[in-house]
Design a protein around this motif. Structure first.
Motif, PDB file in Angstrom:
ATOM      1  N   LEU A 124      -5.677  -1.156   3.111  1.00  0.00           N
ATOM      2  CA  LEU A 124      -6.308  -0.498   2.015  1.00  0.00           C
ATOM      3  C   LEU A 124      -7.907  -0.431   2.464  1.00  0.00           C
ATOM      4  O   LEU A 124      -8.697   0.097   1.915  1.00  0.00           O
ATOM      5  N   GLU A 168      -5.114   3.258  -6.667  1.00  0.00           N
ATOM      6  CA  GLU A 168      -3.966   4.263  -6.452  1.00  0.00           C
ATOM      7  C   GLU A 168      -3.389   4.901  -7.464  1.00  0.00           C
ATOM      8  O   GLU A 168      -2.428   5.769  -7.335  1.00  0.00           O
ATOM      9  N   THR A 169      -3.803   4.719  -8.671  1.00  0.00           N
ATOM     10  CA  THR A 169      -3.447   5.432  -9.844  1.00  0.00           C
ATOM     11  C   THR A 169      -4.622   6.333 -10.435  1.00  0.00           C
ATOM     12  O   THR A 169      -4.677   6.656 -11.563  1.00  0.00           O
ATOM     13  N   ALA A 202       0.910  -1.253   0.024  1.00  0.00           N
ATOM     14  CA  ALA A 202      -0.040  -0.042  -0.021  1.00  0.00           C
ATOM     15  C   ALA A 202       0.725   1.142   0.023  1.00  0.00           C
ATOM     16  O   ALA A 202       1.871   1.462   0.676  1.00  0.00           O
ATOM     17  N   ARG A 203       0.467   2.423  -0.760  1.00  0.00           N
ATOM     18  CA  ARG A 203       1.249   3.561  -0.791  1.00  0.00           C
ATOM     19  C   ARG A 203       0.187   4.978  -0.465  1.00  0.00           C
ATOM     20  O   ARG A 203       0.365   5.753  -0.936  1.00  0.00           O
ATOM     21  N   THR A 204      -0.814   4.607   0.178  1.00  0.00           N
ATOM     22  CA  THR A 204      -1.697   5.474   0.593  1.00  0.00           C
ATOM     23  C   THR A 204      -2.232   5.530   1.941  1.00  0.00           C
ATOM     24  O   THR A 204      -2.201   4.297   2.365  1.00  0.00           O
ATOM     25  N   GLN A 209      -6.010  -2.651  -6.082  1.00  0.00           N
ATOM     26  CA  GLN A 209      -5.125  -1.682  -5.619  1.00  0.00           C
ATOM     27  C   GLN A 209      -4.727  -0.771  -6.740  1.00  0.00           C
ATOM     28  O   GLN A 209      -4.587   0.619  -6.526  1.00  0.00           O
ATOM     29  N   GLU A 210      -4.300  -1.195  -7.851  1.00  0.00           N
ATOM     30  CA  GLU A 210      -3.776  -0.582  -9.023  1.00  0.00           C
ATOM     31  C   GLU A 210      -4.829   0.692  -9.422  1.00  0.00           C
ATOM     32  O   GLU A 210      -4.246   1.885  -9.455  1.00  0.00           O
TER      33      GLU A 210
END
Length: 446
Positions: free
Chosen positions: A418, A384-385, A3-5, A380-381
């Motif tokens: 997430l 997060e994009t 995860a990046r958020t 997730q892609e």
């Protein structure tokens, strides 16, 4: 994939009889009478609530759609069903479709306010303008209203409905037994609306509900639909078959919200996702193929021809779509769905038979066949994009598709940080991270 958020996904469960694949009812385990079974809907609602879904959603049409000989048809009116689900659940949001073309603002505002009261602030309204001649003829019209007229009526409908919900100030009720005053009359207001489509005096005959008014959801993706979403919608259900198209739609609607003086974070974009999940790719593909084998080709071709406004005989199964299809501007029905289907067929050079297979699972929504990790990676892609704030989950088969998603995909997303492990609020607006709307009449000082 990590995860990046700090954002968290939002999940809505789209309930659709035995599942979103049109042949799901033909599986041995399917109950073809499920769509009229309250207990069935209650069980699915409890599964989704135990999994901490934000909401569930019931679609609707004021006409009998499709061929009654080929798929279960008929359903319980959704606001009635939501009232029943409200007393067997306690936290999950409850969203129903209702048409602005074939309702009146006062009656619908009252029904939805009632569901919000009964549920303790968990009601949502999926706003549709309703395409199709069949619905029009059920309401005394020879043909459906023009696309632009339907959206103009919808905008005025929302103006009236929100003013009705604001016709009681939040502190109007004092319940002063000693003084014999139940409500302060100067805090309950008529709206005296006089417009092109409606004449409504008001006030609503019910106080302002727990959420102020139900969560406003919208599902149109045409130019008129996106403009309407930018003005009114707090959540948008959309069909986007590729991540690139989803990113474009996401940015467009958020930009329109800003243009209407709104916070773009207060518009949640939830593309539809039809997952077919198994422990291995081969098993998932076999399940998907089994469903496709059960599609009735002739029935599916008639449905496709109806959407494209062409003669079924012009659609040869093993050839691409004809080149002389109508332009979107000539379509007065579901413009965005028409364009989505045509562009999908052209982009991937699909034959009519192949297109029917692609549409059988999700009617143009993103379908994905794979393992739990692959489904989680796709979610997730997109999240997060800049393609989605969450997803409108549309299991191909119910209840098994929901059970597999809950048991095998959600734990992966939770491990990645997430998705919630517990509800943090009680109302639908709190689940979506949206504020309770202030009373506009009070804000304006009138």
């Amino acid at each position: 994939m990590s995860a990046r958020t700090d954002r968290r996904l939002h999940f809505n469960l789209f309930l659709h009889d035995t599942g979103h694949h049109e042949a799901s009812w033909r599986l041995p385990e399917a109950d073809p009478h499920a769509l009229l079974d309250l207990g069935y809907h209650q069980r699915l609602a409890r599964i989704a609530e135990d999994a901490k879904f934000d909401s569930l959603f019931l679609a609707d049409s004021p006409a009998l759609f499709g061929d009654v000989g080929r798929r279960p048809q008929g359903s319980i009116e959704p606001t009635v069903l939501l009232a029943a689900l409200a007393v067997t659940t306690s936290r999950i949001g409850l969203i129903a479709t209702a048409s602005t073309s074939y309702n009146e603002p006062f009656n619908l505002a009252r029904r939805l306010s009632s569901v919000d009261w009964i549920s303790g602030g968990r009601a949502g309204w999926n706003i549709v303008t309703t395409a199709g001649e069949a619905a029009a003829r059920n309401f005394g019209l020879e043909d459906q209203p023009l696309h632009s007229d339907r959206y103009a009526r919808a905008s005025e409908f929302l103006e009236v409905a929100t003013r009705l919900w604001d016709s009681w100030e939040d502190d109007a009720i004092v319940a002063d037994k000693e003084g014999g005053v139940h409500a302060l009359a100067d805090k309950v207001h008529s709206i005296d609306h006089r417009g092109r489509y409606f004449r409504v005096d008001g006030p609503l005959n019910a106080p302002r509900s727990p959420q102020g008014y139900p969560l406003l959801v919208q599902a149109g993706s045409s130019e008129d639909g996106k403009e309407f979403a930018g003005r009114w919608a707090e959540a948008v259900f959309t069909a986007q078959p590729t991540v690139e198209e989803a990113r474009s739609f996401y940015a467009d609607v958020k930009r329109r919200a800003v243009g209407n003086g709104r916070d773009p974070e207060h518009v949640k974009i939830l593309p539809g996702l039809v997952p077919v999940i198994a422990d291995t790719e081969a098993e998932a593909r076999e399940l998907d193929a089994e469903l496709d084998r059960l599609i009735s080709p002739e029935y599916a071709r008639r449905q496709l021809a109806r959407t494209l406004r062409v003669d079924p005989e012009s659609l040869a199964f093993d050839r691409p779509l004809p080149t002389d299809l109508p332009d979107e501007d000539d379509i007065e029905g579901s413009k965005s769905r028409y364009t989505l289907i045509v562009e999908l067929a052209r982009r991937e050079n699909l034959t009519v038979r192949e297109l029917i297979g692609r549409l059988g699972g999700g009617r143009g929504h993103r379908t994905f066949t794979g393992t739990p990790v692959q489904v989680a990676d796709t979610i997730q892609e997109w999240f997060e994009t800049g393609a989605a704030d969450g997803f409108n989950i549309m299991p191909a088969v119910l209840p098994s598709g929901l059970e597999v998603f809950v048991a095998k995909v959600l734990p992966i997303l939770r491990e990645r940080g997430l998705f919630r492990t517990e509800y943090e609020g009680n109302t639908l607006r709190e689940h979506y991270g949206l504020p309770r709307p202030a009373n506009r009449r009070v804000l304006a000082g009138v």
